[in-house]
Design a protein around this motif. Structure first.
Motif, PDB file in Angstrom:
ATOM      1  N   LEU A 180      62.181  46.736 -25.772  1.00 53.32           N
ATOM      2  CA  LEU A 180      61.071  46.740 -26.729  1.00 53.32           C
ATOM      3  C   LEU A 180      61.411  45.842 -27.901  1.00 53.32           C
ATOM      4  N   GLY A 181      60.496  44.935 -28.233  1.00 50.59           N
ATOM      5  CA  GLY A 181      60.693  44.061 -29.382  1.00 50.59           C
ATOM      6  C   GLY A 181      59.737  44.401 -30.509  1.00 50.59           C
ATOM      7  N   PHE A 182      60.264  44.463 -31.737  1.00 50.72           N
ATOM      8  CA  PHE A 182      59.447  44.672 -32.929  1.00 50.72           C
ATOM      9  C   PHE A 182      59.277  43.338 -33.632  1.00 50.72           C
ATOM     10  N   VAL A 183      58.020  42.921 -33.848  1.00 51.78           N
ATOM     11  CA  VAL A 183      57.750  41.655 -34.509  1.00 51.78           C
ATOM     12  C   VAL A 183      56.853  41.889 -35.723  1.00 51.78           C
ATOM     13  N   GLY A 184      56.894  40.938 -36.644  1.00 53.37           N
ATOM     14  CA  GLY A 184      56.069  41.021 -37.847  1.00 53.37           C
ATOM     15  C   GLY A 184      56.691  40.202 -38.958  1.00 53.37           C
ATOM     16  N   GLU A 185      55.935  40.000 -40.018  1.00 53.53           N
ATOM     17  CA  GLU A 185      56.423  39.227 -41.151  1.00 53.53           C
ATOM     18  C   GLU A 185      57.559  39.949 -41.864  1.00 53.53           C
ATOM     19  N   SER A 186      58.307  39.206 -42.676  1.00 53.60           N
ATOM     20  CA  SER A 186      59.354  39.812 -43.493  1.00 53.60           C
ATOM     21  C   SER A 186      58.748  40.870 -44.405  1.00 53.60           C
TER      22      SER A 186
ATOM     23  N   LEU B 224      35.429  43.444 -31.172  1.00 52.88           N
ATOM     24  CA  LEU B 224      35.439  42.053 -31.613  1.00 52.88           C
ATOM     25  C   LEU B 224      36.365  41.226 -30.740  1.00 52.88           C
ATOM     26  N   ASP B 225      36.082  39.926 -30.649  1.00 51.81           N
ATOM     27  CA  ASP B 225      36.911  39.021 -29.860  1.00 51.81           C
ATOM     28  C   ASP B 225      37.936  38.372 -30.793  1.00 51.81           C
ATOM     29  N   PHE B 226      39.189  38.860 -30.721  1.00 49.60           N
ATOM     30  CA  PHE B 226      40.261  38.343 -31.571  1.00 49.60           C
ATOM     31  C   PHE B 226      41.013  37.215 -30.902  1.00 49.60           C
ATOM     32  N   ASN B 227      40.703  36.865 -29.676  1.00 55.34           N
ATOM     33  CA  ASN B 227      41.584  36.026 -28.893  1.00 55.34           C
ATOM     34  C   ASN B 227      41.091  34.587 -28.749  1.00 55.34           C
TER      35      ASN B 227
ATOM     36  N   THR C 113      47.829  40.713 -34.805  1.00 53.99           N
ATOM     37  CA  THR C 113      48.537  40.173 -33.642  1.00 53.99           C
ATOM     38  C   THR C 113      47.998  38.794 -33.293  1.00 53.99           C
ATOM     39  N   LYS C 114      46.680  38.678 -33.265  1.00 57.18           N
ATOM     40  CA  LYS C 114      46.046  37.391 -32.956  1.00 57.18           C
ATOM     41  C   LYS C 114      46.480  36.314 -33.942  1.00 57.18           C
ATOM     42  N   SER C 115      46.521  36.666 -35.222  1.00 56.79           N
ATOM     43  CA  SER C 115      46.912  35.694 -36.247  1.00 56.79           C
ATOM     44  C   SER C 115      48.372  35.273 -36.095  1.00 56.79           C
ATOM     45  N   LEU C 116      49.245  36.222 -35.763  1.00 57.72           N
ATOM     46  CA  LEU C 116      50.655  35.883 -35.544  1.00 57.72           C
ATOM     47  C   LEU C 116      50.800  34.911 -34.384  1.00 57.72           C
ATOM     48  N   ILE C 117      50.123  35.194 -33.291  1.00 58.79           N
ATOM     49  CA  ILE C 117      50.203  34.338 -32.101  1.00 58.79           C
ATOM     50  C   ILE C 117      49.705  32.933 -32.420  1.00 58.79           C
ATOM     51  N   ASN C 118      48.599  32.840 -33.140  1.00 59.87           N
ATOM     52  CA  ASN C 118      48.001  31.539 -33.440  1.00 59.87           C
ATOM     53  C   ASN C 118      48.724  30.783 -34.548  1.00 59.87           C
ATOM     54  N   SER C 119      49.710  31.425 -35.185  1.00 57.54           N
ATOM     55  CA  SER C 119      50.502  30.732 -36.205  1.00 57.54           C
ATOM     56  C   SER C 119      51.721  30.042 -35.591  1.00 57.54           C
ATOM     57  N   PHE C 120      51.940  30.258 -34.270  1.00 62.55           N
ATOM     58  CA  PHE C 120      53.033  29.602 -33.549  1.00 62.55           C
ATOM     59  C   PHE C 120      52.461  28.556 -32.606  1.00 62.55           C
ATOM     60  N   PRO C 121      53.126  27.409 -32.470  1.00 67.56           N
ATOM     61  CA  PRO C 121      52.639  26.398 -31.524  1.00 67.56           C
ATOM     62  C   PRO C 121      52.794  26.878 -30.089  1.00 67.56           C
TER      63      PRO C 121
ATOM     64  N   GLU D  92      50.020  47.343 -33.079  1.00 65.63           N
ATOM     65  CA  GLU D  92      49.706  47.220 -31.664  1.00 65.63           C
ATOM     66  C   GLU D  92      50.996  47.389 -30.865  1.00 65.63           C
ATOM     67  N   LEU D  93      50.916  48.140 -29.775  1.00 61.25           N
ATOM     68  CA  LEU D  93      52.084  48.433 -28.944  1.00 61.25           C
ATOM     69  C   LEU D  93      51.673  48.417 -27.478  1.00 61.25           C
ATOM     70  N   GLY D  94      52.414  47.671 -26.670  1.00 64.97           N
ATOM     71  CA  GLY D  94      52.089  47.627 -25.247  1.00 64.97           C
ATOM     72  C   GLY D  94      52.996  46.671 -24.509  1.00 64.97           C
ATOM     73  N   ASN D  95      52.700  46.418 -23.239  1.00 66.83           N
ATOM     74  CA  ASN D  95      53.453  45.437 -22.469  1.00 66.83           C
ATOM     75  C   ASN D  95      53.317  44.069 -23.126  1.00 66.83           C
ATOM     76  N   THR D  96      54.408  43.323 -23.154  1.00 65.46           N
ATOM     77  CA  THR D  96      54.428  42.038 -23.859  1.00 65.46           C
ATOM     78  C   THR D  96      53.329  41.103 -23.382  1.00 65.46           C
ATOM     79  N   GLU D  97      53.150  40.991 -22.082  1.00 62.80           N
ATOM     80  CA  GLU D  97      52.143  40.077 -21.553  1.00 62.80           C
ATOM     81  C   GLU D  97      50.739  40.507 -21.966  1.00 62.80           C
ATOM     82  N   ASP D  98      50.470  41.816 -21.897  1.00 63.65           N
ATOM     83  CA  ASP D  98      49.140  42.311 -22.275  1.00 63.65           C
ATOM     84  C   ASP D  98      48.846  42.064 -23.750  1.00 63.65           C
ATOM     85  N   VAL D  99      49.847  42.327 -24.593  1.00 64.08           N
ATOM     86  CA  VAL D  99      49.653  42.186 -26.037  1.00 64.08           C
ATOM     87  C   VAL D  99      49.468  40.723 -26.429  1.00 64.08           C
ATOM     88  N   PHE D 100      50.296  39.840 -25.920  1.00 61.07           N
ATOM     89  CA  PHE D 100      50.250  38.449 -26.346  1.00 61.07           C
ATOM     90  C   PHE D 100      49.128  37.651 -25.682  1.00 61.07           C
ATOM     91  N   LYS D 101      48.729  38.017 -24.484  1.00 61.39           N
ATOM     92  CA  LYS D 101      47.665  37.262 -23.815  1.00 61.39           C
ATOM     93  C   LYS D 101      46.284  37.783 -24.176  1.00 61.39           C
TER      94      LYS D 101
END
Length: 327
Positions: A35-41, A318-321, A247-255, A231-240
């Protein structure tokens, strides 16, 4: 269940007040899960990590909840019981290898001392175990009795991993394990952690602000903001297919590695201060989708698509993706 965290809240005493840094965190992992925990400082990731080892600062305390490790509650455990659990059942790779190692003591001495403290074996046996662990993390055993300053940054990180594994723990907690490493060393350390997880049957908990690190190494992900899991779930489900705007904003802030270069998303504003946490959703002031209810009512954690858990009033509406397969 190897680790079961239930409704965990953590506070720090500042002056005469207690400020809540982590609020109502729950998760559980079985053997060999990751399990990985992600987020801003400042979102509470490292505070959570130190709480799992009962290593909070003197002004910190667990105000609510349980941390069950192999059926032992370390929140109510005595100091002796906690010392027995650390290293033997849960061990930590600390964030900065430079400060995790004693600069004036040989690395081999530091590793064998940890082993001798927790197991009744001879020093000769301890040295043999340390040599074996050095082999497993990709360092020549001939370098066991060198000082930290004689190691490169990547080798120091491997030495810290060896130190964490010396007592063969069930749970490995990695706090920003690739911080301050170049991209080649980062890749090597991540591959090593994945390999060791399989070899030692480890339950892995990783703390990172870099979503690509978690996507590479963890089967599950927990996105933290304002001391809470959003948000908590399988990595592929959460990120895709994220169901939370943060979560959507974090993903879209990375190339993206798989799409054409496009303009990256910037999250406006700043995370909330512990001295002035909002009444409603902690992300509401920075959220492009926020509505009146978001500022007045804290959203409950609820189950959505593919068994994900999400804290958002509008998780399924809403469509966050905008860039769904970016990771």
């Amino acid at each position: 269940m190897v680790i079961d965290v239930r409704n965990l809240s953590i506070e720090y005493k500042i002056g005469n007040d207690y400020l809540e840094a982590v609020h109502d965190i729950s998760f559980s992992l079985t053997k060999k899960e990751s399990l990985g925990f992600v987020g801003e400082s400042g979102c509470g990731k490292s505070t959570l990590a130190y709480a799992l080892l009962n290593l909070l600062e003197e002004n910190g305390r667990i105000s609510n909840g349980e941390i069950i490790i192999n059926e032992k509650d370390i929140v109510s455990a005595t100091n002796k019981e906690i010392r027995d659990i650390r290293w033997k059942e849960i061990a930590m790779i600390f964030q900065n290898a430079m400060t995790a190692l004693n600069p004036v003591e040989k690395i081999g001495v530091q590793i064998t001392n940890a082993l001798l403290l927790h197991e009744k074996i001879s020093r000769k046996q301890a040295i043999e175990r340390a040599k074996d662990i050095f082999n497993k993390v990709g360092i020549s055993p001939s370098r066991l009795m060198e000082y930290p300053h004689e190691f490169s940054g990547g080798m120091k990180q491997r030495a810290v991993i060896a130190l964490a594994l010396i007592c063969y723990p069930n749970i490995l907690l990695a706090d920003e394990p690739t911080t301050a490493l170049d991209v080649v060393a980062q890749r090597q350390v991540l591959e090593l952690l994945v390999q060791l997880k399989e070899e030692f049957n480890l339950t892995l908990i990783m703390i990172s602000h870099d979503i690509s690190v978690v996507a590479e190494a963890c089967e599950k992900v927990a996105v933290m903001y304002g001391g809470e899991i959003m948000e908590l779930g399988n990595t592929e489900d959460v990120f895709k297919s994220s169901n939370h705007p943060y979560t959507k904003s974090l993903i879209n802030s990375f190339p993206s590695l798989y799409q054409e270069i496009s303009e990256l998303e910037q999250i406006p504003g700043y995370p909330p201060s512990l001295e002035d946490l909002p009444k409603g959703c902690p992300f509401a002031t920075r959220c492009a989708y926020a509505q009146e209810v978001c500022f007045s009512e804290k959203p409950a954690m609820r189950r959505v698509n593919n068994d994900k858990l999400v804290k958002c009033h509008f998780a399924e509406e809403l469509d966050f993706n905008k860039r769904g397969d970016s990771y």
